[in-house]
Design a protein around this motif. Structure first.
Motif, PDB file in Angstrom:
ATOM      1  N   LYS A 123      15.462  11.991  -8.377  1.00 36.31           N
ATOM      2  CA  LYS A 123      15.443  10.888  -9.043  1.00 36.31           C
ATOM      3  C   LYS A 123      13.676   9.821  -8.978  1.00 36.31           C
ATOM      4  O   LYS A 123      13.980   9.089  -9.622  1.00 36.31           O
ATOM      5  N   ILE A 124      13.438   9.678  -7.717  1.00 36.39           N
ATOM      6  CA  ILE A 124      12.629   8.572  -7.248  1.00 36.39           C
ATOM      7  C   ILE A 124      11.281   8.872  -7.736  1.00 36.39           C
ATOM      8  O   ILE A 124      10.858  10.564  -6.385  1.00 36.39           O
ATOM      9  N   PRO A 125      10.323   8.815  -8.361  1.00 37.14           N
ATOM     10  CA  PRO A 125       9.100   9.432  -8.885  1.00 37.14           C
ATOM     11  C   PRO A 125       7.740   8.901  -7.213  1.00 37.14           C
ATOM     12  O   PRO A 125       8.405   8.222  -6.511  1.00 37.14           O
ATOM     13  N   PHE A 126       7.427  10.001  -7.186  1.00 35.64           N
ATOM     14  CA  PHE A 126       6.406   9.784  -5.813  1.00 35.64           C
ATOM     15  C   PHE A 126       4.667  10.608  -6.921  1.00 35.64           C
ATOM     16  O   PHE A 126       4.633  11.047  -7.267  1.00 35.64           O
ATOM     17  N   TYR A 127       3.807   8.520  -7.368  1.00 38.88           N
ATOM     18  CA  TYR A 127       3.419   8.788  -8.078  1.00 38.88           C
ATOM     19  C   TYR A 127       2.140   9.420  -7.086  1.00 38.88           C
ATOM     20  O   TYR A 127       1.465   8.308  -6.616  1.00 38.88           O
ATOM     21  N   LYS A 128       1.397   9.548  -7.702  1.00 38.00           N
ATOM     22  CA  LYS A 128      -0.257  10.488  -6.492  1.00 38.00           C
ATOM     23  C   LYS A 128      -1.362   9.188  -8.199  1.00 38.00           C
ATOM     24  O   LYS A 128      -1.219   8.927  -9.230  1.00 38.00           O
ATOM     25  N   VAL A 129      -3.208   9.216  -7.612  1.00 33.57           N
ATOM     26  CA  VAL A 129      -3.352   8.105  -8.170  1.00 33.57           C
ATOM     27  C   VAL A 129      -3.607   9.064  -9.972  1.00 33.57           C
ATOM     28  O   VAL A 129      -4.312   8.401 -10.755  1.00 33.57           O
ATOM     29  N   GLY A 130      -3.636   9.891  -9.772  1.00 37.21           N
ATOM     30  CA  GLY A 130      -4.038  10.755 -11.140  1.00 37.21           C
ATOM     31  C   GLY A 130      -2.693   9.907 -11.552  1.00 37.21           C
ATOM     32  O   GLY A 130      -2.852  10.323 -13.107  1.00 37.21           O
ATOM     33  N   SER A 131      -1.803   9.132 -11.732  1.00 32.96           N
ATOM     34  CA  SER A 131      -0.088   9.638 -12.269  1.00 32.96           C
ATOM     35  C   SER A 131      -1.177   8.354 -13.387  1.00 32.96           C
ATOM     36  O   SER A 131      -0.026   8.103 -14.275  1.00 32.96           O
ATOM     37  N   ALA A 133       0.973  -1.394  -0.199  1.00 28.33           N
ATOM     38  CA  ALA A 133       0.224  -0.268   0.443  1.00 28.33           C
ATOM     39  C   ALA A 133       1.041   1.070   0.236  1.00 28.33           C
ATOM     40  O   ALA A 133       2.270   0.945   0.304  1.00 28.33           O
ATOM     41  N   GLY A 134       0.617   2.025  -0.661  1.00 31.87           N
ATOM     42  CA  GLY A 134       0.967   3.635  -0.947  1.00 31.87           C
ATOM     43  C   GLY A 134       1.346   3.783   0.813  1.00 31.87           C
ATOM     44  O   GLY A 134       0.264   3.870   1.737  1.00 31.87           O
ATOM     45  N   SER A 135       1.673   5.765   0.596  1.00 36.06           N
ATOM     46  CA  SER A 135       2.437   6.323   2.014  1.00 36.06           C
ATOM     47  C   SER A 135       1.525   7.913   1.905  1.00 36.06           C
ATOM     48  O   SER A 135       1.089   8.119   0.886  1.00 36.06           O
ATOM     49  N   ALA A 136       0.886   8.304   2.779  1.00 35.98           N
ATOM     50  CA  ALA A 136       0.920  10.051   2.684  1.00 35.98           C
ATOM     51  C   ALA A 136       2.105  10.346   2.177  1.00 35.98           C
ATOM     52  O   ALA A 136       3.203  11.068   2.480  1.00 35.98           O
ATOM     53  N   PHE A 137       1.700  11.492   1.339  1.00 39.00           N
ATOM     54  CA  PHE A 137       2.527  12.617   0.397  1.00 39.00           C
ATOM     55  C   PHE A 137       1.903  13.931   1.157  1.00 39.00           C
ATOM     56  O   PHE A 137       0.735  14.498   0.467  1.00 39.00           O
ATOM     57  N   LYS A 138       2.699  14.145   2.148  1.00 37.32           N
ATOM     58  CA  LYS A 138       2.425  15.789   2.973  1.00 37.32           C
ATOM     59  C   LYS A 138       2.749  16.726   1.571  1.00 37.32           C
ATOM     60  O   LYS A 138       3.920  16.356   0.671  1.00 37.32           O
ATOM     61  N   LEU A 144       9.390  10.446   5.313  1.00 43.22           N
ATOM     62  CA  LEU A 144       7.921  10.075   4.804  1.00 43.22           C
ATOM     63  C   LEU A 144       7.428   8.844   5.028  1.00 43.22           C
ATOM     64  O   LEU A 144       5.811   8.465   5.316  1.00 43.22           O
ATOM     65  N   LYS A 145       8.869   7.577   5.279  1.00 43.15           N
ATOM     66  CA  LYS A 145       8.452   6.589   5.755  1.00 43.15           C
ATOM     67  C   LYS A 145       7.613   5.578   4.321  1.00 43.15           C
ATOM     68  O   LYS A 145       6.506   5.620   4.630  1.00 43.15           O
ATOM     69  N   ALA A 146       7.764   6.600   3.621  1.00 38.86           N
ATOM     70  CA  ALA A 146       7.162   5.942   2.287  1.00 38.86           C
ATOM     71  C   ALA A 146       7.581   4.965   1.890  1.00 38.86           C
ATOM     72  O   ALA A 146       9.173   4.590   1.658  1.00 38.86           O
ATOM     73  N   ASN A 190      -0.908   7.286  -0.923  1.00 40.28           N
ATOM     74  CA  ASN A 190      -1.663   6.285   0.475  1.00 40.28           C
ATOM     75  C   ASN A 190      -3.445   5.732  -0.747  1.00 40.28           C
ATOM     76  O   ASN A 190      -3.850   5.272  -0.058  1.00 40.28           O
ATOM     77  N   ASN A 191      -3.351   6.825  -2.045  1.00 44.36           N
ATOM     78  CA  ASN A 191      -4.362   6.262  -2.812  1.00 44.36           C
ATOM     79  C   ASN A 191      -4.492   4.832  -3.911  1.00 44.36           C
ATOM     80  O   ASN A 191      -5.015   4.626  -4.227  1.00 44.36           O
ATOM     81  N   LEU A 192      -2.370   4.669  -3.781  1.00 45.91           N
ATOM     82  CA  LEU A 192      -2.637   3.157  -5.114  1.00 45.91           C
ATOM     83  C   LEU A 192      -1.865   2.642  -3.854  1.00 45.91           C
ATOM     84  O   LEU A 192      -1.623   2.597  -2.902  1.00 45.91           O
ATOM     85  N   MET A 193      -2.436   1.586  -4.478  1.00 47.15           N
ATOM     86  CA  MET A 193      -0.933  -0.209  -4.012  1.00 47.15           C
ATOM     87  C   MET A 193      -0.206  -0.606  -5.111  1.00 47.15           C
ATOM     88  O   MET A 193      -0.695   0.085  -6.619  1.00 47.15           O
ATOM     89  N   SER A 194       0.462  -1.198  -5.104  1.00 46.77           N
ATOM     90  CA  SER A 194       1.203  -1.746  -5.727  1.00 46.77           C
ATOM     91  C   SER A 194       1.581  -3.342  -5.570  1.00 46.77           C
ATOM     92  O   SER A 194       1.137  -3.985  -4.118  1.00 46.77           O
ATOM     93  N   PHE A 195       1.541  -4.262  -7.232  1.00 45.65           N
ATOM     94  CA  PHE A 195       2.228  -5.708  -6.750  1.00 45.65           C
ATOM     95  C   PHE A 195       3.396  -6.032  -7.773  1.00 45.65           C
ATOM     96  O   PHE A 195       3.406  -5.202  -8.621  1.00 45.65           O
TER      97      PHE A 195
END
Length: 454
Positions: free
Chosen positions: A62-70, A47-52, A95-97, A130-135
């Motif tokens: 270098k690290i993309p931080f994807y939101k649901v709109g991505s 599961a995703g993490s909160a993105f302030k 962010l503990k992401a 935190n609106n996303l999940m990955s596998f």
């Protein structure tokens, strides 16, 4: 603790059997060297993490931080390319992401975004909100799981709460058709080959569909500049000098409707008097509107306006302003609609087509406003070049024929696009039943893949 200890004492054979879906629960038959397993056995969900907010909008890291709109920003192969938010390692830790491994499948896990059923693959390690999940697959090819997942509707796995959401534990229990490694690659190759051909056809159909609106605009422009009826005027001995330019305020009275408030109040609503709203017009597909969804009572008449049948109406508020329609019945109408009173009933279609040609220009007037709006003065100041009535009738006749052909072209292109989507779904359904002609029954069973990880 006892439960954990019990799991630890399971034999390899017990763990293998626990990973396999019982025959009674298997969705459909698969080839003999495939096996049905639980999705969670094949990899890891995260599961995703909160993105302030304070860390959003930075693009230099270098690290993309994807939101649901991505998820909107992925190519035809499902690869994400959104770079509107990035973080560095320091921020990620703060962010503990979790760092999602590259080649993971990312999807929405909460809210109505789940209905869109979008999937994407990250080309580099990333973080997700935190609106996303990955596998991330451990025993399968990423593309194999990706294509299989396109055939399921994730909304079916949401829990019954006010806000739809997907639990990791529910997805882990979904039955998954595991093929041998070599067969997974052949299936992926076959799907990509077939989809590439379909995407080529889809692009041609989309191009044809996109060109319809351009052609319609060109036809309407010709109609109201005299080019469409040039031959007709020549045959009838009429020149362009017969056209007169007038403001609409000079040829009719423009009024705005009214809305009894509060909206939906039983004091005003629910009677037997038709009450036209913007949605009644915008969901219409032709020149005429024949009904309304809502009605009002006599008490509501004092707070709105009534017009007779055969009145030209125009939406004048919101994102869908500038849509004309001819009302075929006596009705009241709300303040998001303007009415043209006093136009010649025999020329209403001419005026309908004129305002259709102006929709885009009208929407550009208040572009960027929180609530775009056309007052009656703006509408009244719009100029129209008016030919004589017989030429107006000829213009309407030509537009009816030409635009009907464009509508047929549009429906044909839409039909092709719909058919391509259905063919893709059929290909995916057959692929994960082992029906694409790629399976080699002599290959080692997929069960051997499981033995490596259970």
């Amino acid at each position: 603790m006892a439960r954990g200890k019990k799991k630890e004492t399971l034999t390899p054979e017990d763990r293998l059997q626990a990973a396999l879906v019982p025959e009674s629960e298997q969705p459909y038959p698969v080839p003999g060297n495939w096996c049905w397993v639980y999705w969670g056995v094949c990899g890891d969900f995260q599961a995703g993490s909160a993105f302030k907010n304070e860390y959003q909008g930075l693009t230099e890291y270098k690290i993309p931080f994807y939101k649901v709109g991505s998820l909107k920003y992925s190519d035809s192969n499902g690869i994400l390319y959104d770079a509107s938010n990035t973080v560095n390692e320091e921020v990620r830790i703060k962010l503990k992401a979790a760092l999602i491994p590259k080649n993971s499948i990312i999807f929405a896990k909460i809210g109505e975004a789940i209905r869109l059923n979008r999937r994407s693959i990250n080309p580099v390690p990333c973080c997700i909100d935190n609106n996303l999940m990955s596998f991330h697959a451990k025993v399968c090819l990423t593309k194999y799981v990706y294509f299989w997942s396109l055939g399921i509707d994730l909304y079916n796995y949401t829990n019954a709460t006010t806000v739809p959401a997907i639990r990791k534990s529910d997805l882990e229990k979904v039955a998954f058709p595991l093929a041998p490694s070599a067969e997974q690659q052949r299936i992926v190759d076959r799907i990509e080959s077939l989809f590439a051909k379909l995407d080529e056809a889809k692009q041609k159909a989309q191009d044809a569909l996109d060109s319809v609106e351009t052609r319609k605009a060109a036809i309407l422009h010709k109609a109201f500049t005299g080019e469409l009826t040039a031959q007709w005027r020549k045959e009838h001995g009429v020149g362009m000098e017969s056209w007169e330019t007038k403001k609409y305020s000079e040829i009719c009275n423009i009024v705005r409707g009214g809305s009894p408030r509060p909206a939906g109040s039983p004091e005003f609503y629910g009677g037997n008097i038709p009450f036209m709203k913007v949605a009644d017009i915008t969901r219409n597909t032709g020149p005429y509107v024949n009904s309304t969804e809502y009605t009002i009572k006599e008490a509501g008449l004092k707070k709105t306006r009534m017009v007779d049948r055969n009145t030209l109406l125009l939406t004048n508020s919101g994102a869908t302003l500038g849509v004309p329609v001819i009302c075929t019945f006596k009705t009241t109408f709300n303040d998001g609609i303007a009415a043209f009173l006093g136009l010649n009933p025999d020329t209403l279609l001419f005026h309908y087509y004129f305002w259709t040609s102006k929709t885009a220009a009208l929407r550009a007037i208040n572009k960027g406003a929180a609530q775009p709006n056309l007052n009656t003065d703006i509408i009244g100041n719009v100029e129209i070049s008016l030919p004589r009535e017989n030429e107006q009738c000829e213009i309407v006749r030509l537009l009816d024929n030409l635009l009907a052909k464009e509508q047929q072209a549009k429906e044909s292109a839409e039909g092709v696009l719909e058919q391509i989507d259905l063919i893709k779904k059929a290909i995916l359904a057959r692929a994960f039943r082992g029906e694409l002609g790629t399976n080699d029954p002599s290959e080692e069973s997929a069960v051997e893949l499981l033995k490596v990880i259970v």
